[in-house]
Scaffold this active site. Structure first.
Site, PDB file in Angstrom:
ATOM      1  N   TYR A  56      -0.906 -79.765 -37.694  1.00  0.00           N
ATOM      2  CA  TYR A  56      -1.366 -78.585 -38.420  1.00  0.00           C
ATOM      3  C   TYR A  56      -2.857 -78.709 -38.719  1.00  0.00           C
ATOM      4  O   TYR A  56      -3.285 -79.596 -39.453  1.00  0.00           O
ATOM      5  CB  TYR A  56      -0.600 -78.394 -39.724  1.00  0.00           C
ATOM      6  CG  TYR A  56       0.884 -78.149 -39.575  1.00  0.00           C
ATOM      7  CD1 TYR A  56       1.444 -77.763 -38.350  1.00  0.00           C
ATOM      8  CD2 TYR A  56       1.742 -78.290 -40.662  1.00  0.00           C
ATOM      9  CE1 TYR A  56       2.806 -77.542 -38.227  1.00  0.00           C
ATOM     10  CE2 TYR A  56       3.105 -78.070 -40.546  1.00  0.00           C
ATOM     11  CZ  TYR A  56       3.637 -77.698 -39.322  1.00  0.00           C
ATOM     12  OH  TYR A  56       4.985 -77.479 -39.206  1.00  0.00           O
ATOM     13  N   HIS A 123       9.159 -83.949 -34.836  1.00  0.00           N
ATOM     14  CA  HIS A 123       8.840 -82.522 -34.836  1.00  0.00           C
ATOM     15  C   HIS A 123       9.492 -81.789 -33.672  1.00  0.00           C
ATOM     16  O   HIS A 123       9.994 -80.668 -33.822  1.00  0.00           O
ATOM     17  CB  HIS A 123       7.319 -82.364 -34.788  1.00  0.00           C
ATOM     18  CG  HIS A 123       6.809 -81.092 -35.371  1.00  0.00           C
ATOM     19  ND1 HIS A 123       5.477 -80.909 -35.679  1.00  0.00           N
ATOM     20  CD2 HIS A 123       7.406 -79.938 -35.702  1.00  0.00           C
ATOM     21  CE1 HIS A 123       5.299 -79.702 -36.179  1.00  0.00           C
ATOM     22  NE2 HIS A 123       6.458 -79.085 -36.199  1.00  0.00           N
ATOM     23  N   SER A 202      10.133 -70.910 -41.597  1.00  0.00           N
ATOM     24  CA  SER A 202       9.969 -69.472 -41.350  1.00  0.00           C
ATOM     25  C   SER A 202      11.173 -68.670 -41.842  1.00  0.00           C
ATOM     26  O   SER A 202      11.703 -67.819 -41.115  1.00  0.00           O
ATOM     27  CB  SER A 202       9.722 -69.192 -39.859  1.00  0.00           C
ATOM     28  OG  SER A 202       8.511 -69.760 -39.430  1.00  0.00           O
ATOM     29  N   PRO A 203      11.619 -68.911 -43.091  1.00  0.00           N
ATOM     30  CA  PRO A 203      12.786 -68.168 -43.590  1.00  0.00           C
ATOM     31  C   PRO A 203      12.506 -66.695 -43.824  1.00  0.00           C
ATOM     32  O   PRO A 203      13.433 -65.917 -44.020  1.00  0.00           O
ATOM     33  CB  PRO A 203      13.104 -68.885 -44.909  1.00  0.00           C
ATOM     34  CG  PRO A 203      11.786 -69.432 -45.365  1.00  0.00           C
ATOM     35  CD  PRO A 203      11.089 -69.848 -44.100  1.00  0.00           C
ATOM     36  N   GLY A 205      10.817 -64.980 -41.444  1.00  0.00           N
ATOM     37  CA  GLY A 205      10.443 -64.455 -40.127  1.00  0.00           C
ATOM     38  C   GLY A 205       8.943 -64.389 -39.942  1.00  0.00           C
ATOM     39  O   GLY A 205       8.417 -63.377 -39.488  1.00  0.00           O
ATOM     40  N   ARG A 206       8.258 -65.488 -40.293  1.00  0.00           N
ATOM     41  CA  ARG A 206       6.789 -65.565 -40.219  1.00  0.00           C
ATOM     42  C   ARG A 206       6.122 -64.432 -41.002  1.00  0.00           C
ATOM     43  O   ARG A 206       5.113 -63.875 -40.599  1.00  0.00           O
ATOM     44  CB  ARG A 206       6.322 -65.591 -38.762  1.00  0.00           C
ATOM     45  CG  ARG A 206       6.966 -66.735 -37.982  1.00  0.00           C
ATOM     46  CD  ARG A 206       6.402 -66.925 -36.601  1.00  0.00           C
ATOM     47  NE  ARG A 206       7.163 -67.937 -35.873  1.00  0.00           N
ATOM     48  CZ  ARG A 206       7.015 -69.255 -35.990  1.00  0.00           C
ATOM     49  NH1 ARG A 206       6.105 -69.726 -36.802  1.00  0.00           N
ATOM     50  NH2 ARG A 206       7.763 -70.092 -35.304  1.00  0.00           N
ATOM     51  N   GLY A 207       6.761 -64.120 -42.129  1.00  0.00           N
ATOM     52  CA  GLY A 207       6.210 -63.108 -43.024  1.00  0.00           C
ATOM     53  C   GLY A 207       6.659 -61.691 -42.731  1.00  0.00           C
ATOM     54  O   GLY A 207       6.493 -60.799 -43.564  1.00  0.00           O
TER      55      GLY A 207
END
Length: 327
Positions: A56, A123, A202-203, A205-207
């Site tokens: 990251y 990962h 991503s709960p 959905g990436r926002g």
């Protein structure tokens, strides 16, 4: 203050904090001051699981998290990862040989400025290295006191079993939300059979499920979501219909669509600790409120009816990333 849950032998806040977006992927990197303040506020709210990775921001995110937790190490369950390798063309591959695992751990410890990592994830699974070799190296890191627990990300049921036979798998981190439900079935049942905790990334959905993005044009030019199929023209509009249906349900409860979507993930079991990502205190506070939102069976049925899997338009990843990302 949110409640706590267990991931194997780890006790953590019922919701964690994904830190990736503080350093990459979702637009220009902001002033780190707000990101650090967000981490501090998370700890105040009982969010103890902080999630980062060596890739990251090419290491910058680990350095940022390290600065944020300075003087607060005993309040934190610190998770980071190894295993993803990016090439110069933006392609993704995985590496899991023992020498790389140990080298990556040393580098992460240095960037984080800590003497141990609480939860160290593989990962992505390296198709060219037996998972037994990777997990043998992780077992040695546990014995050396450099990591406390080991986890795996985006792995199949068979791979989880093979890894667990070498050293206990504490947590499985995989994408899981109303519009990404691939772990349901064999993967989820295997994890639960083995006592492996579930950490959905991503709960929201990436926002997207939060409804804050009303057009791809709203996204910064360097935002990774511009290249994802579900945000593509045509798919975006179809998926927005799902958000509108969630918003209608959420209004009946006096919450946001994002909070309802996140509460759905939280409600999937006491072994589930989602890690929604944010770099702003405002959204952190909205997310943690969802951790205490109780849903009835009727609520859950209505939510799933509003977001049926067959209505989701587009794949998770573009083809160049799909294979390595565990499509």
């Amino acid at each position: 203050m949110i409640s706590t849950r267990r991931l194997g032998g780890l006790e953590v806040g019922a919701q964690g904090l994904g830190c990736m977006g503080m350093s990459q992927a979702y637009g220009v990197r902001d002033d780190d001051t707000e990101s650090i303040a967000t981490v501090h506020r998370a700890l105040e709210l009982g969010v103890t699981l902080l999630d980062t990775a060596n890739v990251y921001g090419a290491g910058a995110n680990e350095e940022l998290v390290g600065r944020a937790i300075a003087g607060k190490r005993d309040q934190v369950v610190l998770a980071t990862k190894f295993g993803i390798v990016w090439d110069k063309d933006g392609g993704m591959s995985a590496r899991g040989d023992a020498a790389y695992v140990k080298q990556s751990c040393e580098e992460s410890l240095r960037r984080l400025n800590v003497d141990h990592i609480d939860l160290y994830y593989q990962h992505r699974v390296d198709p060219d290295t037996p998972v037994e070799e990777t997990w043998g190296a992780l077992a040695e890191l546990v014995q050396e006191g450099k990591i406390r627990f080991a986890g795996i990300s985006e792995a199949s049921a068979e791979t989880i079993r093979r890894a667990h036979a070498v050293h206990p798998v504490t947590a499985l981190q995989s994408e899981w939300s109303l519009w990404t439900r691939g772990i349901e079935g064999e993967i989820l049942s295997t994890a639960r059979e083995l006592g492996v905790g579930i950490v959905p990334f991503s709960p929201l959905g990436r926002g997207f499920l939060a409804g804050s993005v009303t057009s791809v044009k709203d996204l910064p030019e360097d935002d990774m979501r511009r290249g994802l199929p579900r945000f593509a023209e045509g798919n975006f509009e179809r998926n927005m219909a799902i958000v509108e249906a969630l918003r209608a349900l959420a209004e009946q409860k006096g919450v946001t669509a994002g909070q309802l979507a996140l509460a759905w993930v939280q409600a999937q079991g006491d072994d589930v600790v989602p890690i929604p990502g944010t770099k702003r205190r405002k959204y952190l506070e909205e997310n943690t409120a969802a951790a205490e939102l109780e849903l009835s069976e009727v609520d859950i049925e209505a939510i799933e009816k509003a977001a049926p899997l067959e209505a989701i338009a587009g794949e998770r990843y573009p083809e160049r990333l799909a294979r390595a990302a565990g499509k």
